[in-house]
Scaffold this motif. Structure first.
Motif: not given
Lengths: 501, 102
Positions: A202-203, A217, A241, A246-249, A442, A468-469, B55-58, B61-65
């Motif tokens: 999963t993205y 993307s 993560h 910053c896209t990694s979960q 994704g 997803w996930f 514009f972005h998959p998923i 989910l929010s950005n990770v700061m």
């Protein structure tokens, strides 16, 4: 000490290598030396490797053997002593990272990609870097600037692409685990052509830091292996993560946990439009249908699901992918790194000459397509609508996964083709017809082997697609399929220690 | 088939992309691009009234700061290690004003 030639590490599982080293049946150094020797001989036929890293492999092996001596081997990771290798768009300090391009022929990795570091930290022995379509633009590894990689099942056929080297290195038993990247099918399609397991998670599951970007993307990194448990162990090492992407979960899932649960009670989705798609070869469709029947016999509930907008995924991809590539590849400016055409008196002509020589034909086509699609006026005709279509496709998958836990589909419409057989760019792009919509939405997807095709005798495969996930869902189904068909065999010419005909 | 782009258009796209396309390559590239653009037609035929873009998959989910804390980064030497030409700790480039006489 045993004879190196007699030590066939290639047939061992990841667990067997680790436990063999722990039990002092063999040393990690013996594995590394055998792998170096085997790659030296077998890769002369396959050409999966763009460079090998024997010193790194031996240093990693010696550290593991020291841990055995000092009684600390239990602390070593799950891939301890396992020969691994990486697609050449992944940075590894001490190696070149060429992306299969003249543009980066002499580029020294400036740091190590997170995914590579995690596999090394898990105990993998880094054997080298693997061939690919230039900047991952392609489905056959024929666009590499450094020669084609051969399919180990038939050296006259392509291994698929763009991660063709990653698939061929595993299928020929040179290494156990490789990493690839997948923007539209570049892990799953070569896994299918070479008869191995290839996972596009999963993205957001795996960090892309240090992996040269194509379509940001869409890009995701994942493992190749020859059995489901090996792949799950590699995925365990990769996920989670990374502050540098910053896209990694965050992810706490153990992907080996449910492999033995079976599919009884699972709802497995089948997409009628996919099974009747034009261009789907009968032997591929038949193999997928047979797998569905076997899963039903194991107690899975087979449900039909609709993906009404999936047909638009191909055109959405050839809008979104080139636009993102146009942007990402603008960094190759002949100033900070990459090829510089010599002797130019002004910067403009240096840019143009360097990029004309540095990029191959397919890369140039995609960059120019992106240049067109992002230009004023055209943007509203294609780019914005493509992002709206992306919403429709994503919603389709969301609805479908309301009715099932995993979708089973073909990976590629056909088995591996011959070198030069497909030259028209549009026809080549159709290789990814069943994989592309998953990148658009994704979701996770993977290719699993289904034995050999009835007519061609080449590896057959199915694609599993997960919500997803919920990547553990597809691994669970993959394990059930593996119980029917067995783990992926090493290609016959390379089995039992052989190094090619 | 519809001609979406002419050779002149492709020349302009190449200039924008900073690729010095050879004159010999122009006809084939133009043909290839026209074929690919033709294949994008389904995108233009959808009724997309009221559909939000993704514009972005998923997207949910929010950005990770991360906290804004200084961490070690590239040294100047590392940053210049792959430069085709460098001088006095900087990237070296030819004249940017053209003609070589600036």
């Amino acid at each position: 000490m045993r004879s190196m030639a007699a030590f066939d590490y290639s047939a061992l599982s990841v667990d067997a290598i680790r436990s063999g080293i722990a039990a002092k049946e063999f040393t990690a150094r013996e594995v590394a030396l055998a792998a170096i020797e085997r790659i030296g001989a077998a890769d002369a036929k396959v050409n999966a490797f763009l460079q090998t890293t024997p010193d790194m492999a031996l240093a990693a092996a010696d550290a593991l053997d020291s841990a055995v001596s000092s009684g600390t081997f239990d602390e070593m990771g799950p891939l301890a002593g396992v020969p691994v290798a990486f697609k050449d768009n992944m940075n590894l300090l001490g190696t070149r990272t060429t992306c299969g391009s003249r543009m980066l022929e002499n580029y020294d990795s400036a740091y190590t990609a997170t995914c590579v570091q995690r596999i090394v930290d898990a105990g993998g022995l880094p054997m080298g870097k693997l061939n690919m379509d230039e900047f991952a633009f392609g489905s056959s590894t024929e666009t590499s600037a450094f020669g084609t990689t051969k399919n180990p099942w038939d050296l006259e056929r392509v291994p698929g692409g763009s991660s063709g080297g990653s698939a061929a290195a595993v299928a020929s038993g040179m290494v156990h685990v490789t990493l690839g990247s997948d923007t539209g099918g570049s892990i799953r399609q070569p896994a299918s052509f070479c008869g191995v397991i290839g996972i596009k998670p999963t993205y957001g599951l795996v960090s892309r830091y240090g992996v040269v970007a194509f379509g940001s993307s869409l890009d995701q990194v994942g493992p190749f292996a020859r059995n489901v448990r090996d792949a799950a162990l590699a995925l365990n090492a990769l996920v989670g993560h990374d502050p540098l992407d910053c896209t990694s979960q965050p992810c706490e899932t153990d992907f080996t946990a449910n492999l033995d649960e079976g599919v009884a009670g699972m709802r497995i989705g089948v997409v009628p439009e996919f099974m009747t798609a034009p261009g789907l070869e009968p032997e591929v469709g038949e193999a997928v249908l047979a797998a569905i029947q076997k899963l039903a016999a194991q107690g899975a509930e087979i449900v039909e699901v609709e993906l009404p907008n999936a047909a638009a995924a191909m055109s959405a991809y050839y809008v979104i992918g080139p636009c993102e590539a146009f942007s990402n590849l603008s960094r190759f400016d002949s100033v900070r790194y990459g090829y510089r055409d010599p002797g130019h008196a002004d910067l403009g002509s240096q840019y143009e000459a360097s990029r004309a020589f540095g990029f191959g034909q397919e890369a140039q086509r995609r960059i120019l397509l992106g240049s067109y699609l992002l230009s004023a006026g055209v943007y509203d005709t294609y780019y914005y609508p493509a992002q709206q279509v992306r919403t429709l496709i994503t919603d389709d998958y969301r609805m479908a996964f309301g009715e099932c836990d995993c979708i089973l589909a073909p990976t590629s419409p056909r088995t591996a083709f011959k070198f030069g057989e497909i030259t028209d760019p549009n026809t080549m792009h159709l290789s990814d017809i069943f994989t592309i919509s998953i990148n658009i939405a994704g979701n996770g997807g993977m290719s699993v082997p289904l034995g050999l095709s009835a007519d061609s005798g080449l590896p057959a495969s199915a694609q599993l697609i997960c919500p997803w996930f919920k990547d553990e869902n597809m691994l669970r189904v993959a394990a059930a399929i593996e119980r029917e068909y067995g783990p992926a065999p090493i290609a016959p010419a390379f089995a039992d220690g052989k190094v090619g005909a | 088939m519809t001609q979406h782009v002419t050779e002149r258009d492709v020349r302009r796209m190449a200039e924008y992309a900073r690729i010095g396309l050879a004159d010999d390559d122009l006809p084939q590239m133009t043909e290839d691009l026209n074929n690919i653009i033709e294949s994008l037609k389904p995108i233009t035929e959808y009724d997309l009234e009221g559909v939000e873009p993704t514009f972005h998959p998923i997207g949910d989910l929010s950005n990770v700061m991360r906290d804004d804390v200084e961490t070690p980064s590239f040294t100047q030497k590392e940053a210049l290690a792959n430069a085709p030409a460098a001088q006095d700790g900087s990237f070296l480039i030819p004249s940017i004003l053209g003609g070589g006489d600036a």
